[in-house]
Motif scaffolding. Sequence first.
Motif: not given
Length: 827
Positions: A775-782, A814-816
């Motif tokens: 979630f964290a990676f895809i959020y920042n990548i997009l 969302s991560v929490i």
Amino acid sequence: MKHIYQVLDMSCGGCKTNVEKALLALSDIHKVEIDLATKAVVVEMQSHLSLDTLQQALLTAGLHYTITMPEHEFIHHPKQQTSIKNGNGVFYCPMFCEGEKTYPTQSGCPICGMDLVEQPSTTQTTQFTCPMHSDIVQDMPGSCPICGMDLVTLEAEDSEQKTYQDLLKKMKISALFALPVFIISMSDLIPNNPLNVLMSGQNLGFVQFVLTLPIVFWTCWMFFERAYTSIITWNLNMFTLVGIGTGVAFIFSVVGLFFPEIFPDDFKTESGTVLLYFEATAVILTLVLLGQLLEAKAHSQTSGALKALLQLAPATAILLKNNVEVVIAIDKIKKDDLLRVKPGDKIAVDGVITQGKSSLDESMISGEPIPVDKVEGDKVTAGSINGNQSFVMCAQKVGAETLLSQIIEMVKTASRSRAPIQKLADTIAKYFVPIVVLIAILTFMIWVWLGPEPALVYGFVNAVAVLIIACPCALGLATPMSVMVGVGKGAQSGVLIKNAQVLEIMDKVDVLITDKTGTLTQGKPSVEEVFSQIGNADDLLQKIASLNQYSEHPLAQAVVQSAKEKNISLVEVADFEAITGKGVVGIIDKQKITLGNLALMRTNKINIGDDALMQKIIFAQEQGKTVSYIGIDDKVLGYVSISDSIKSSSKKAITELMAKGVDVIMMTGDNKNTAKAVADELNLSEFQAQCLPEDKLNKIKQLQAQGKIVAMAGDGVNDSPALAQADVGIAMGTGTDVAIQSAEITLVRGDLYGIIKAKKLSYAVMKNIKQNLFFAFIYNILGVPIAAGILFPVFGVLLSPMIAATAMSFSSVSVIVNALRLRKISL
């Protein structure tokens, strides 16, 4: 400091005045308050004065009154301080930026800037207050000296709840000011803007400026403080980006409002005023504050399991003192105190039942809902709930020594540990913010170079959007949140995890080495037979029980218990020696008594005896019984056979483990015949008998050299080296403290099925961590490219900085929230 005393002989207003004057004559006393009805005297002093000093002051003034201390000292506190903290005054970062480092104050983390969280206190300190007079606080239950009402427990102050309430207050104020700023800004989109009828665009800009000031310099000022700290320490984080983005927008707007002439036409409207971004500043900061608020709320739930554990211990207990029941605070209980436990009461400390019997609900500790019957001599654990019968117990472990306190400490420590998988996120986060700042600069330059008019405006807005949408906190929170919730879930299910690393390894375990006694078996052995070749078996039992009285081994305790049941008195033993993995030796009545396995007999060159004796021993062993040889001087003259039934869950656990591809190997110090009988019953294909501690250790090393991931389950002191060497050491909670200290996982119930729970938990936590990282990676990548305007050439779509702020605020949440799903898994 303030203390309450009683002057017993006061009867009128004159007495009250005289006592007040006499006490105020002492230089250290600067205030005296007297309640004539209760004869209570509240004395406020700079330094503590003894009761004799106060009595002498009254006598010096000619007042022959008796001043005494009440049964319990009461302390008056100002009302704003009539709360106690349930923490220990030590704070940590929820992202564990500096590992397990803690901080003395609750200011933001020096690395990531996030609010620090207070560690809960392992030991409970309870205070009591009057429901009518909140300034009365004491450390023991009783009645109020003013109104006589029963005192109630003083509720502890939750630092996380306080943080949430502070953020909620700021959020309401921010929203109150941000909403009109947003409305004024959006009104430009309405044809024939109705607000322009009321005042000019220039004046509307001044209104926005005034409304934005409380948000920038009060409710959200902490974001700029954290951004500044992050820059000067070069610990760049989310607040660096938020501070730069909103700070630039605010400064640009202020300069544009007061000095519009210095800006190029690209930044001006048709009326000649500069495009202002007060609404972006106000709304973005408010949305970031909203994200912090939601994060604080969600984060308080991640430690919910730990808080639930803290609530298990009661605030008070009933002390039996000279057969009189006295209610005392839990932190006043001392070792060997006798406590009365009434139906429905919570057990306050660890101890043993000395009178009575009952059924206890131990589900909060063990995770098993079935009540456990307890009789005299059985151990009881703090946090358990008594059934419908009363009993008396003797306190054995109090304060931080109780199992509940140890569980809380273990959960607390494990929650702060870092899993190896977190290294990837840490490495990326280290370079994340500088890269984002660089992308924002490049975004501005590319828009100015290639973008449509007004290019400067497009470049500025999109650069701010890039800064705002990037969220390094989502990366940082991905692992620790899952670990914290997972460790708490394990504790509630009777599986105690010592560190995050073991959560990552446990699911990969492909070999389990397990001890027999106390691990596969109940660990409550009983003597089946004492056979003697020299006459009365009770004489032999007296000797071996006397020898075993100095040993803590379960088999030794079984022999001692058998002697007690037969009212056989124990005698003195000289030169006692316990030989690990073999047995015990000592001198009784000038005779050398040797009790242990065949290896011990051979080491001491003791003659085994005739074939008939050996046949009887072998027959008992083939029945699954443990047999210890009894040697007197240089000859075996008997044996003791001990049975220890296999736990009902052992076979089920082993079957499931083997179905999951785990090889299970039993290694026991018992003889081959007994070991084979147990292995056959459990369908174990591999076992080793007559093992010494070093044999288990060497076996683990051998398997590890072959590339195996090895778990070791044991409960005794002799298992400690193997538990420490294994990739995952698993101790039975019913075993010794040494074994528990050596292991990474403790199964509270001492039930091998807990290993299945541990594997399920490991799999679920690792899956959850990977989801969070994705979630964290895809959020920042997009998110970052979209904010930069990559979709504009094809779709004509741009991302408003305010929308970017909303997305950023919800990314950490969302991560929490995903981590919180671990609370629902079934173990």
